[in-house]
Design a protein around this motif. Structure first.
Motif, PDB file in Angstrom:
ATOM      1  N   ASP A 120       0.828  -1.201   0.000  1.00  0.00           N
ATOM      2  CA  ASP A 120       0.000   0.000   0.000  1.00  0.00           C
ATOM      3  C   ASP A 120       0.867   1.258   0.000  1.00  0.00           C
ATOM      4  O   ASP A 120       0.567   2.242  -0.692  1.00  0.00           O
ATOM      5  N   ILE A 121       1.947   1.227   0.791  1.00  0.00           N
ATOM      6  CA  ILE A 121       2.851   2.384   0.835  1.00  0.00           C
ATOM      7  C   ILE A 121       3.488   2.601  -0.530  1.00  0.00           C
ATOM      8  O   ILE A 121       3.633   3.741  -0.996  1.00  0.00           O
ATOM      9  N   ALA A 122       3.847   1.505  -1.194  1.00  0.00           N
ATOM     10  CA  ALA A 122       4.432   1.613  -2.536  1.00  0.00           C
ATOM     11  C   ALA A 122       3.447   2.253  -3.501  1.00  0.00           C
ATOM     12  O   ALA A 122       3.816   3.124  -4.305  1.00  0.00           O
ATOM     13  N   ASP A 123       2.184   1.830  -3.464  1.00  0.00           N
ATOM     14  CA  ASP A 123       1.174   2.437  -4.326  1.00  0.00           C
ATOM     15  C   ASP A 123       0.991   3.916  -4.004  1.00  0.00           C
ATOM     16  O   ASP A 123       0.836   4.747  -4.902  1.00  0.00           O
ATOM     17  N   LEU A 124       0.995   4.229  -2.720  1.00  0.00           N
ATOM     18  CA  LEU A 124       0.796   5.606  -2.290  1.00  0.00           C
ATOM     19  C   LEU A 124       1.923   6.511  -2.783  1.00  0.00           C
ATOM     20  O   LEU A 124       1.690   7.641  -3.219  1.00  0.00           O
ATOM     21  N   ALA A 125       3.158   5.994  -2.749  1.00  0.00           N
ATOM     22  CA  ALA A 125       4.313   6.797  -3.139  1.00  0.00           C
ATOM     23  C   ALA A 125       4.640   6.669  -4.628  1.00  0.00           C
ATOM     24  O   ALA A 125       5.534   7.357  -5.122  1.00  0.00           O
ATOM     25  N   GLY A 126       3.976   5.747  -5.300  1.00  0.00           N
ATOM     26  CA  GLY A 126       4.252   5.571  -6.712  1.00  0.00           C
ATOM     27  C   GLY A 126       5.585   4.898  -6.979  1.00  0.00           C
ATOM     28  O   GLY A 126       6.263   5.197  -7.975  1.00  0.00           O
ATOM     29  N   VAL A 127       5.996   3.963  -6.083  1.00  0.00           N
ATOM     30  CA  VAL A 127       7.268   3.257  -6.240  1.00  0.00           C
ATOM     31  C   VAL A 127       7.006   1.758  -6.131  1.00  0.00           C
ATOM     32  O   VAL A 127       5.879   1.318  -5.909  1.00  0.00           O
TER      33      VAL A 127
ATOM     34  N   GLU B 140       2.848  11.183   7.177  1.00  0.00           N
ATOM     35  CA  GLU B 140       3.682  12.261   7.703  1.00  0.00           C
ATOM     36  C   GLU B 140       5.140  12.086   7.258  1.00  0.00           C
ATOM     37  O   GLU B 140       5.804  13.047   6.852  1.00  0.00           O
ATOM     38  N   TRP B 141       5.644  10.843   7.289  1.00  0.00           N
ATOM     39  CA  TRP B 141       7.032  10.590   6.897  1.00  0.00           C
ATOM     40  C   TRP B 141       7.228  10.823   5.397  1.00  0.00           C
ATOM     41  O   TRP B 141       8.217  11.426   4.975  1.00  0.00           O
ATOM     42  N   LEU B 142       6.290  10.349   4.573  1.00  0.00           N
ATOM     43  CA  LEU B 142       6.404  10.539   3.120  1.00  0.00           C
ATOM     44  C   LEU B 142       6.385  12.010   2.755  1.00  0.00           C
ATOM     45  O   LEU B 142       7.136  12.464   1.876  1.00  0.00           O
ATOM     46  N   THR B 143       5.548  12.770   3.456  1.00  0.00           N
ATOM     47  CA  THR B 143       5.476  14.215   3.175  1.00  0.00           C
ATOM     48  C   THR B 143       6.763  14.912   3.597  1.00  0.00           C
ATOM     49  O   THR B 143       7.323  15.729   2.842  1.00  0.00           O
ATOM     50  N   ALA B 144       7.256  14.579   4.793  1.00  0.00           N
ATOM     51  CA  ALA B 144       8.465  15.235   5.297  1.00  0.00           C
ATOM     52  C   ALA B 144       9.686  14.899   4.445  1.00  0.00           C
ATOM     53  O   ALA B 144      10.600  15.731   4.304  1.00  0.00           O
ATOM     54  N   ASN B 145       9.737  13.715   3.865  1.00  0.00           N
ATOM     55  CA  ASN B 145      10.893  13.302   3.076  1.00  0.00           C
ATOM     56  C   ASN B 145      10.676  13.453   1.573  1.00  0.00           C
ATOM     57  O   ASN B 145      11.449  12.924   0.776  1.00  0.00           O
ATOM     58  N   ASP B 146       9.604  14.163   1.202  1.00  0.00           N
ATOM     59  CA  ASP B 146       9.338  14.473  -0.198  1.00  0.00           C
ATOM     60  C   ASP B 146       9.256  13.206  -1.047  1.00  0.00           C
ATOM     61  O   ASP B 146       9.815  13.137  -2.153  1.00  0.00           O
ATOM     62  N   LYS B 147       8.559  12.205  -0.528  1.00  0.00           N
ATOM     63  CA  LYS B 147       8.430  10.935  -1.240  1.00  0.00           C
ATOM     64  C   LYS B 147       7.086  10.776  -1.941  1.00  0.00           C
ATOM     65  O   LYS B 147       6.864   9.789  -2.650  1.00  0.00           O
TER      66      LYS B 147
END
Length: 823
Positions: free
Chosen positions: A18-25, A60-67
């Motif tokens: 799910d995190i991969a889909d969310l970040a597009g990776v 929060e982590w994805l936003t802070a790390n520009d992911k």
């Protein structure tokens, strides 16, 4: 269907995928982040198979790390509804469930369609479906208003259909990207279900252009008695509504508004919203027909306890095992399903049917042959006259991207009082795993069934009595009589050619008639209660289709034709290899001297009967305790595997030797002896049975899973004509491979149950002359192999020649049996 995998909401739990889909990776990138960044959110619980993370911490982590993927700027390029819907879902993926966003975006797009007669009622319903005013809901999807500025849509009804189709395509993409395809039914599976539940005149006599009275009496009969249209359709696991929609479309003749009600349940809120939207847009011309799809788990609670349906369709999630606490549900009208999810869905469907109701439920293949309580429930379906048909679906249709095809179970409550009436056990078994067209490869899950030639065979059997494929093939009785009058299978091709020449002025009728013949004789078989009971209520279709594995393999040649063919091959090979002349001349002379009136005679019996008489022993491979441990002691038996047998049968030396683990205890009489004829069950490719006669090198070996051995007791008296060489030659024929495929269970690891192994028919020489013929043939072949190891043209075809001779003689024996019993 199961709970949706969350894709963005902060209060949900997320998997690595799910995190991969969310970040597009890719998921591997997420795995690297966990190792590389010490501040990556810790999982909630690392025990068990699935690792989950708190959505709020991840976001929060994805936003802070520009992911997170950058949102696209305002677009002036998007003019197609597909592009707009995809962009809306992508922009809102971090804050909204994709299916929820898709439903709102599709509903808003409908407000932009040029208004017409139906628009007012449609837009009122859509506003209620999304739960808020459309404008407010869309504004909640921040940054998407600009996407609709250049959208080009058709007018009114066409525009609604265009949007609905695009929403379904987008839902399929979302389902695939989130690795949760249980929320959507693939188009081809919906096609299968719709074809089975369609009225027999669902093809509308070639789009309503033909008067049934002008075609055939059967068509007239169907028109008068069977043009039954459902007025209510229910789906207990509706997904995004595709199955419900396709079934409803088959019950709308398109000529006048039919007020059909649609209702269902869906556990995934986003999917339920999409289903409501799609069905309302697609069914706009039906006017008052309501669409009522609620969010809920049908297994736990029926949200419509007082409503019945004329038609129930269901494509449930794969392999669902029921939780505790469901045993006293009043919907279990046949009995407690226990943990069997398939029988729960079947009984839910039955409990919702009206007095003339019908249902179609997709189940996994193992439903047809599971023992214990499942077997008793299948028996109850048959005995209570509720089972109408079972259709084998192509591989991959039940669970995409797998080899699992599934079964379509057809149910009906009006079997005893409809026309034609059906008694308990009069069930049609259909095989849709065979090619859509003669000569083409078998279909796969990705191929739409909507245009298939065979799709109406079940509906025509149900409503008229014959499993024909098309009304236009009305010359079927004439063609059938010609086949019955033919001396044997070798003459079938000539009969078809003569039939085609006689009706060359009606080429389309000829094609449709040949299709009907194939449908009636290859794709379908009507069973009786006795047939099903004799198969211990195993409802696997291939068990009842006599010619299942023979389809597309061509007619069996006559004994004389096979002899002539072998003579030609032998004579040609003689001129190419001097070293084989001495061995080949007597072989050619042997075949040249054969005459049809002196052909060896066979009689048919079964392996079980031969074993009971003490003439053979049968061994079934266990495959337990296999190991490749090279440190095993010398007395550890070799474990023969299917792949090992296949390589030995093809003349190769297997590289891998598996051993039996020390802990496995295998009876001594089950270990291989020289002369045992071992055959391996064909895999999912339905290939030829691999056969190998054991030598001294395999003495004391154990048989692995999927292997079976026949041990001829050469000292056991009659029939002295039965030898290992004879059994091995028969094992290579289509006669055995067809029976093995018919009786085997399981798709991935097929096997034969012991009682089915005993039921397999085997020919034996009818007299000493037949035995001498086969013995001499085998001896001449052995001389040829010895004289010249490099296989010539004849040697390469020895096994095939033996198989063809067997097939021609077996066909003659079967015809003789039919004539003896007046068939």
């Amino acid at each position: 269907v199961p709970d949706p995998i969350p894709n963005a909401p902060a209060d949900e739990e997320l998997s690595a995928s799910d995190i991969a889909d969310l970040a597009g990776v890719s998921p591997s990138a997420v795995s690297n982040w966990r190792k590389r960044y010490v501040d990556f959110p810790a999982p909630i619980d690392s025990t068990g198979r699935w690792v989950r993370f708190r959505g709020e911490e991840v976001l929060e982590w994805l936003t802070a790390n520009d992911k997170l993927p950058e949102a696209a700027g305002p677009s002036t390029e998007l003019t197609s509804i597909d592009d707009v819907l995809e962009e809306v879902v992508n922009r809102t993926r971090a804050t909204h469930d994709p299916l929820e966003s898709l439903a709102v975006a599709g509903a808003f797009a409908a407000t932009l369609v040029e208004p017409g007669f139906y628009s007012e009622s449609v837009l009122a319903d859509l506003s209620e479906l999304v739960g808020q005013e459309l404008g407010q809901e869309l504004r909640a999807l921040e940054g998407t208003e600009d996407l609709y500025s250049n959208l080009v849509l058709a007018e009114e009804w066409d525009g609604y259909e265009e949007i609905a189709d695009a929403v379904l395509r987008a839902a399929d993409r979302i389902s695939t990207s989130t690795r949760n395809n249980e929320g959507t039914t693939p188009p081809e599976v919906a096609d299968f279900i719709a074809a089975a539940v369609a009225p027999s005149l669902g093809e509308h006599m070639e789009a309503k252009g033909v008067d049934p009275a002008d075609v055939t009496p059967d068509a007239q009969k169907a028109w008068e008695n069977h043009y039954w249209l459902a007025r209510s359709v229910y789906d207990p696991c509706a997904g995004v509504g595709r199955t419900l929609l396709r079934a409803a479309q088959e019950h709308d003749d398109g000529d006048w508004p039919i007020h059909v009600s649609f209702f269902g349940q869906e556990i995934n809120p986003g999917a339920a919203r999409v289903a409501s939207l799609v069905n309302r847009l697609k069914l706009a011309p039906l006017g008052d027909g309501p669409t009522d799809i609620v969010v809920g788990d049908s297994l736990q609670q029926d949200h419509f306890p007082d409503r019945k349906a004329d038609l129930v369709v269901a494509h449930p999630p794969f392999g669902l095992r029921l939780p505790d606490g469901l045993g006293d549900d009043p919907r279990w009208i046949l009995g407690n399903p226990g943990r069997d999810g398939s029988f729960a869905w079947i009984q839910i469907a039955l409990s919702k049917l009206s007095e003339r109701g019908r249902a179609a439920v997709v189940v996994e293949p193992s439903w047809a042959f599971r023992g214990g309580p499942s077997r008793e429930l299948r028996a109850a379906l048959v005995r209570q006259n509720l089972l109408d048909g079972v259709i084998a679906l192509p591989r991959g249709t039940f669970l995409p991207d797998t080899n699992i095809g599934g079964l379509l179970v057809l149910l009906a409550k009006d079997r005893s009082n409809r026309e034609p009436p059906r008694e308990p056990g009069e069930v049609l078994f259909v095989d849709w795993t065979l090619p859509n067209e003669v000569g083409s490869p078998p279909p796969t899950a990705g191929q739409s069934f909507d245009g298939s030639f065979w799709k109406h065979c079940f509906a025509n059997w149900r409503d008229v009595g014959t499993a024909i494929a098309s009304w236009e093939g009305h010359l079927l009785p004439e063609l059938t009589e010609e086949f019955k009058a033919s001396p044997g299978p070798a003459y079938f091709r000539g009969a078809i050619e003569e039939f085609s020449r006689r009706h060359e002025d009606q080429p389309e009728v000829v094609i449709q008639t040949l299709g009907n013949f194939t449908s009636v004789n290859f794709f379908t078989e009507q069973a009786t209660y006795e047939d099903i009971a004799n198969n211990d209520f195993d409802l696997t279709p291939k068990r009842y289709l006599a010619f299942h594995s023979g389809f597309g393999q061509g007619a069996v040649e006559s004994f004389e034709e096979e002899s002539n063919r072998t003579v030609l091959i032998a004579e040609e090979a003689t001129t190419t290899a001097k070293a084989t002349v001495a061995a080949m001349k007597p072989l050619a002379a042997f075949y040249a001297g054969q005459k049809p009136d002196r052909a060896p005679m066979l009689r048919l019996t079964t392996l079980g009967d031969l074993q009971a008489a003490g003439w053979i022993e049968m061994i079934a491979g266990r495959g337990t305790g296999r190991t490749t441990d090279t440190a095993a002691t010398e007395d550890t038996p070799l474990m023969l595997t299917s792949s090992w047998i296949r390589e030995m049968a093809s003349g190769k030396a297997p590289e891998t030797h598996n051993l039996v683990a020390k802990s496995a205890k295998i009876p001594q009489d089950s270990l291989v002896k020289p002369g045992d004829v071992i055959f391996a069950i064909p895999g999912s490719d339905n290939g030829q049975t691999a056969v190998w006669t054991a030598t001294k090198t395999a003495l004391g070996a154990a048989l692995g899973f999927g292997l079976y051995a026949i041990r001829v007791n050469v000292d056991g008296g009659e029939p002295a004509e039965l030898t290992p060489d004879f059994v091995a030659a028969w094992c290579r024929t289509g006669h055995l491979s067809h029976q093995v495929h018919k009786f085997s269970t399981g798709d991935v690891l097929p096997k034969l149950r012991w009682r089915d192994l005993q039921r397999i028919e085997i020919p034996v020489p009818a007299d000493a002359a037949a035995h001498d013929w086969f013995t001499k043939q085998v001896g001449l072949h052995a001389d040829l192999r010895t004289s010249h190891k490099k296989l010539s043209m004849l040697v390469e075809n020895l096994s095939a020649a033996e198989s063809r001779f067997f097939d021609s003689l077996i066909a003659s024996a079967e015809i003789a049996d039919d004539e003896r019993f007046g068939v």
